[in-house]
Design a protein around this motif. Structure first.
Motif, PDB file in Angstrom:
ATOM      1  N   MET A   1     -11.339   5.303  -6.280  1.00 22.50           N
ATOM      2  CA  MET A   1     -10.960   5.205  -4.859  1.00 22.50           C
ATOM      3  C   MET A   1      -9.486   5.595  -4.718  1.00 22.50           C
ATOM      4  O   MET A   1      -8.617   4.982  -5.315  1.00 22.50           O
ATOM      5  CB  MET A   1     -11.181   3.773  -4.356  1.00 22.50           C
ATOM      6  N   ASN A   2      -9.220   6.664  -3.928  1.00 18.92           N
ATOM      7  CA  ASN A   2      -7.833   7.083  -3.734  1.00 18.92           C
ATOM      8  C   ASN A   2      -7.135   6.186  -2.710  1.00 18.92           C
ATOM      9  O   ASN A   2      -7.744   5.286  -2.124  1.00 18.92           O
ATOM     10  CB  ASN A   2      -7.750   8.558  -3.325  1.00 18.92           C
ATOM     11  N   HIS A   3      -5.847   6.452  -2.497  1.00 24.65           N
ATOM     12  CA  HIS A   3      -5.038   5.569  -1.642  1.00 24.65           C
ATOM     13  C   HIS A   3      -5.567   5.530  -0.215  1.00 24.65           C
ATOM     14  O   HIS A   3      -5.618   4.476   0.423  1.00 24.65           O
ATOM     15  CB  HIS A   3      -3.586   6.040  -1.676  1.00 24.65           C
ATOM     16  N   LYS A   4      -5.954   6.690   0.291  1.00 23.46           N
ATOM     17  CA  LYS A   4      -6.447   6.739   1.665  1.00 23.46           C
ATOM     18  C   LYS A   4      -7.739   5.942   1.813  1.00 23.46           C
ATOM     19  O   LYS A   4      -7.947   5.228   2.802  1.00 23.46           O
ATOM     20  CB  LYS A   4      -6.667   8.181   2.102  1.00 23.46           C
ATOM     21  N   GLU A   5      -8.621   6.073   0.826  1.00 22.39           N
ATOM     22  CA  GLU A   5      -9.878   5.330   0.871  1.00 22.39           C
ATOM     23  C   GLU A   5      -9.633   3.824   0.830  1.00 22.39           C
ATOM     24  O   GLU A   5     -10.321   3.055   1.497  1.00 22.39           O
ATOM     25  CB  GLU A   5     -10.769   5.762  -0.298  1.00 22.39           C
ATOM     26  N   GLU A   6      -8.655   3.413   0.045  1.00 23.46           N
ATOM     27  CA  GLU A   6      -8.298   1.999  -0.013  1.00 23.46           C
ATOM     28  C   GLU A   6      -7.812   1.501   1.341  1.00 23.46           C
ATOM     29  O   GLU A   6      -8.170   0.401   1.790  1.00 23.46           O
ATOM     30  CB  GLU A   6      -7.226   1.771  -1.076  1.00 23.46           C
ATOM     31  N   LEU A   7      -6.981   2.316   1.990  1.00 22.72           N
ATOM     32  CA  LEU A   7      -6.474   1.927   3.312  1.00 22.72           C
ATOM     33  C   LEU A   7      -7.598   1.846   4.339  1.00 22.72           C
ATOM     34  O   LEU A   7      -7.645   0.919   5.154  1.00 22.72           O
ATOM     35  CB  LEU A   7      -5.409   2.927   3.779  1.00 22.72           C
ATOM     36  N   LEU A   8      -8.504   2.828   4.299  1.00 24.23           N
ATOM     37  CA  LEU A   8      -9.626   2.809   5.245  1.00 24.23           C
ATOM     38  C   LEU A   8     -10.546   1.617   4.992  1.00 24.23           C
ATOM     39  O   LEU A   8     -11.096   1.046   5.930  1.00 24.23           O
ATOM     40  CB  LEU A   8     -10.415   4.113   5.143  1.00 24.23           C
ATOM     41  N   SER A   9     -10.696   1.257   3.717  1.00 23.08           N
ATOM     42  CA  SER A   9     -11.505   0.085   3.396  1.00 23.08           C
ATOM     43  C   SER A   9     -10.885  -1.174   3.994  1.00 23.08           C
ATOM     44  O   SER A   9     -11.583  -2.009   4.580  1.00 23.08           O
ATOM     45  CB  SER A   9     -11.620  -0.062   1.878  1.00 23.08           C
ATOM     46  N   LYS A  10      -9.579  -1.287   3.876  1.00 24.00           N
ATOM     47  CA  LYS A  10      -8.876  -2.443   4.440  1.00 24.00           C
ATOM     48  C   LYS A  10      -8.945  -2.427   5.964  1.00 24.00           C
ATOM     49  O   LYS A  10      -9.118  -3.463   6.608  1.00 24.00           O
ATOM     50  CB  LYS A  10      -7.418  -2.438   3.977  1.00 24.00           C
ATOM     51  N   PHE A  11      -8.813  -1.232   6.533  1.00 26.40           N
ATOM     52  CA  PHE A  11      -8.896  -1.096   7.989  1.00 26.40           C
ATOM     53  C   PHE A  11     -10.275  -1.522   8.487  1.00 26.40           C
ATOM     54  O   PHE A  11     -10.397  -2.261   9.467  1.00 26.40           O
ATOM     55  CB  PHE A  11      -8.603   0.353   8.384  1.00 26.40           C
ATOM     56  N   ASN A  12     -11.324  -1.044   7.806  1.00 30.53           N
ATOM     57  CA  ASN A  12     -12.692  -1.406   8.211  1.00 30.53           C
ATOM     58  C   ASN A  12     -12.949  -2.902   8.081  1.00 30.53           C
ATOM     59  O   ASN A  12     -13.646  -3.502   8.895  1.00 30.53           O
ATOM     60  CB  ASN A  12     -13.709  -0.640   7.351  1.00 30.53           C
ATOM     61  N   VAL A 170      -9.086  16.707   6.463  1.00 27.98           N
ATOM     62  CA  VAL A 170      -9.547  15.357   6.786  1.00 27.98           C
ATOM     63  C   VAL A 170      -9.879  14.588   5.518  1.00 27.98           C
ATOM     64  O   VAL A 170      -9.548  13.419   5.367  1.00 27.98           O
ATOM     65  CB  VAL A 170     -10.800  15.423   7.702  1.00 27.98           C
ATOM     66  N   SER A 171     -10.585  15.252   4.585  1.00 29.86           N
ATOM     67  CA  SER A 171     -11.028  14.575   3.370  1.00 29.86           C
ATOM     68  C   SER A 171      -9.867  14.144   2.497  1.00 29.86           C
ATOM     69  O   SER A 171      -9.858  13.057   1.939  1.00 29.86           O
ATOM     70  CB  SER A 171     -11.965  15.483   2.578  1.00 29.86           C
ATOM     71  N   GLU A 172      -8.900  15.022   2.336  1.00 30.16           N
ATOM     72  CA  GLU A 172      -7.797  14.724   1.437  1.00 30.16           C
ATOM     73  C   GLU A 172      -6.833  13.720   2.047  1.00 30.16           C
ATOM     74  O   GLU A 172      -6.372  12.799   1.388  1.00 30.16           O
ATOM     75  CB  GLU A 172      -7.043  16.008   1.089  1.00 30.16           C
ATOM     76  N   GLY A 173      -6.551  13.893   3.302  1.00 24.64           N
ATOM     77  CA  GLY A 173      -5.598  13.007   3.956  1.00 24.64           C
ATOM     78  C   GLY A 173      -4.176  13.421   3.634  1.00 24.64           C
ATOM     79  O   GLY A 173      -3.853  13.706   2.483  1.00 24.64           O
ATOM     80  N   ASN A 174      -3.300  13.465   4.631  1.00 26.40           N
ATOM     81  CA  ASN A 174      -1.915  13.823   4.380  1.00 26.40           C
ATOM     82  C   ASN A 174      -1.021  12.621   4.635  1.00 26.40           C
ATOM     83  O   ASN A 174      -1.482  11.542   4.961  1.00 26.40           O
ATOM     84  CB  ASN A 174      -1.488  15.009   5.258  1.00 26.40           C
ATOM     85  N   LYS A 175       0.280  12.852   4.472  1.00 28.64           N
ATOM     86  CA  LYS A 175       1.222  11.741   4.608  1.00 28.64           C
ATOM     87  C   LYS A 175       1.173  11.132   5.996  1.00 28.64           C
ATOM     88  O   LYS A 175       1.275   9.919   6.168  1.00 28.64           O
ATOM     89  CB  LYS A 175       2.637  12.240   4.283  1.00 28.64           C
ATOM     90  N   SER A 176       1.004  11.981   7.020  1.00 29.38           N
ATOM     91  CA  SER A 176       0.944  11.480   8.392  1.00 29.38           C
ATOM     92  C   SER A 176      -0.263  10.571   8.586  1.00 29.38           C
ATOM     93  O   SER A 176      -0.170   9.528   9.218  1.00 29.38           O
ATOM     94  CB  SER A 176       0.873  12.652   9.369  1.00 29.38           C
ATOM     95  N   ASP A 177      -1.411  10.977   8.018  1.00 28.96           N
ATOM     96  CA  ASP A 177      -2.623  10.153   8.110  1.00 28.96           C
ATOM     97  C   ASP A 177      -2.376   8.769   7.516  1.00 28.96           C
ATOM     98  O   ASP A 177      -2.708   7.743   8.112  1.00 28.96           O
ATOM     99  CB  ASP A 177      -3.779  10.808   7.346  1.00 28.96           C
ATOM    100  N   LEU A 178      -1.811   8.739   6.327  1.00 28.88           N
ATOM    101  CA  LEU A 178      -1.586   7.473   5.637  1.00 28.88           C
ATOM    102  C   LEU A 178      -0.659   6.561   6.417  1.00 28.88           C
ATOM    103  O   LEU A 178      -0.877   5.356   6.516  1.00 28.88           O
ATOM    104  CB  LEU A 178      -1.011   7.729   4.237  1.00 28.88           C
TER     105      LEU A 178
END
Length: 347
Positions: A1-12, A170-178
């Motif tokens: 699980m990459n950093h963005k996926e971890e954040l989305l998991s926490k968000f969900n 979208v899949s990779e996610g950039n700094k702004s997304d994070l």
């Protein structure tokens, strides 16, 4: 699980927590509205029963005088009940959060707004709509045990091929997304903390009203009923011809107490009174005196002075919550010392 996926998991995860707490707060608001109506009905009923309890000339002057004392006590209980609406203060609504909780759709729009696109002019609006859909799918997708985010294609294969570069971003996610996701999580966490505090405040307000407002009315009636039972016992011993008539008049205590008990039941509150002769339980009972009783053992209950109250809903992983303990008088018998006499031969 990459950093963005971890954040989305926490968000969900925060979405589910918010929905649960939001539902609880809405339930409390409904309960307070319902409580206001129930208290209004209780007050009206108390006044009606009091007015219909006026003593007639059918009673002798002696009995009428004793019942007038009981009626005065009931009048005070009715007066206390009349103040309940003021104590409830329905004009003061429950405090709620004012900030808007960031849901999936709003987060997707914020991410989309922060991105820069260079599509063909006539396809710009269509591409933006596609990208927002992809972002929302990514945010709301179920997260498996391995942490992978499953995505569903919402467009035809042709559109997918035309916009490969956008989907990859979208899949990779950039700094702004994070940064946007982290900010959303921080805002939502603050709202969840605030909402939790407001839920605790609503709970405390409800329990305080029940314990300090309604319960004392019940206590007054319960105490008055004890004197009424003493009067009935006295009349029975004397074979008084007014016994049945007096008994009938004194049912007003049961009538009013039953109405409070029914009100409690509508809000999952149950009266608690231990049986006479049961052993004292410090977790549910409060001793307010001791007494000797030849027919009972030490630490058995002689008398219940005040009802306890149970909130019959799950709280802090408990199936019920003791709102207040029952007050009891406990037996404490004096120990009798047995002296052994020794007989011996005189020398």
């Amino acid at each position: 699980m990459n950093h963005k996926e971890e954040l989305l998991s926490k968000f969900n995860e925060s979405q589910g927590n918010y929905q649960e707490k939001r539902s609880c707060m809405d339930d409390w608001k409904e309960d307070f509205k319902k409580l206001e109506t129930e208290i209004q009905n209780l007050i009206a009923s108390f006044h009606k029963h009091y007015e219909s309890s006026e003593l007639t000339e059918d009673f002798s002057s002696d009995i009428r005088g004793k019942l007038e004392n009981r009626r005065e006590g009931i009048r005070l209980s009715v007066k206390s009940a009349s103040r309940l609406l003021k104590k409830l203060a329905p004009e003061k609504p429950l405090t709620d959060v004012e900030k808007e909780f960031i849901a999936n759709e709003k987060l997707a729009k914020e991410i989309l707004a922060a991105r820069e696109f260079s599509p063909i002019k006539e396809a710009a609006e269509e591409q933006n709509e596609f990208v927002q859909g992809e972002i929302e799918n990514e945010i709301s997708a179920a997260i498996s045990e391995t942490g992978a985010i499953n995505k569903e294609n919402t467009v035809s294969q042709k559109k997918q091929n035309e916009k490969n570069s956008v989907v990859e971003e979208v899949s990779e996610g950039n700094k702004s997304d994070l940064t946007i996701i982290q900010d959303a999580i921080q805002i939502n966490d603050g709202i969840l903390i605030e909402l939790k505090e407001h839920l605790q405040s609503a709970e405390n307000r409800f329990f305080k009203f029940i314990e300090k407002g309604v319960a004392p009315v019940l206590d007054g009636l319960y105490s008055g009923k004890a004197y009424a039972l003493d009067l009935i016992e006295q009349l029975e011993k004397n074979n008084n011809e007014e016994l049945n008539q007096t008994k009938q008049w004194l049912t007003i205590y049961d009538t009013l107490m039953n109405e409070i008990e029914e009100l409690f039941a509508r809000f999952s509150i149950k009266l608690y009174a231990p049986e006479r002769g049961s052993f004292f339980d410090e977790n549910k009972q409060e001793p307010i005196g001791v007494i000797e009783a030849a027919d009972l053992e030490d630490e058995q209950i002689k008398e219940v002075v005040r009802y306890g109250l149970h909130f019959e809903k799950e709280m802090t992983n408990e199936s019920s919550y003791l709102l207040r303990p029952a007050q009891v008088i406990v037996v404490k018998n004096k120990k009798v010392e047995v002296k052994e006499s020794c007989e011996g031969n005189e020398q």
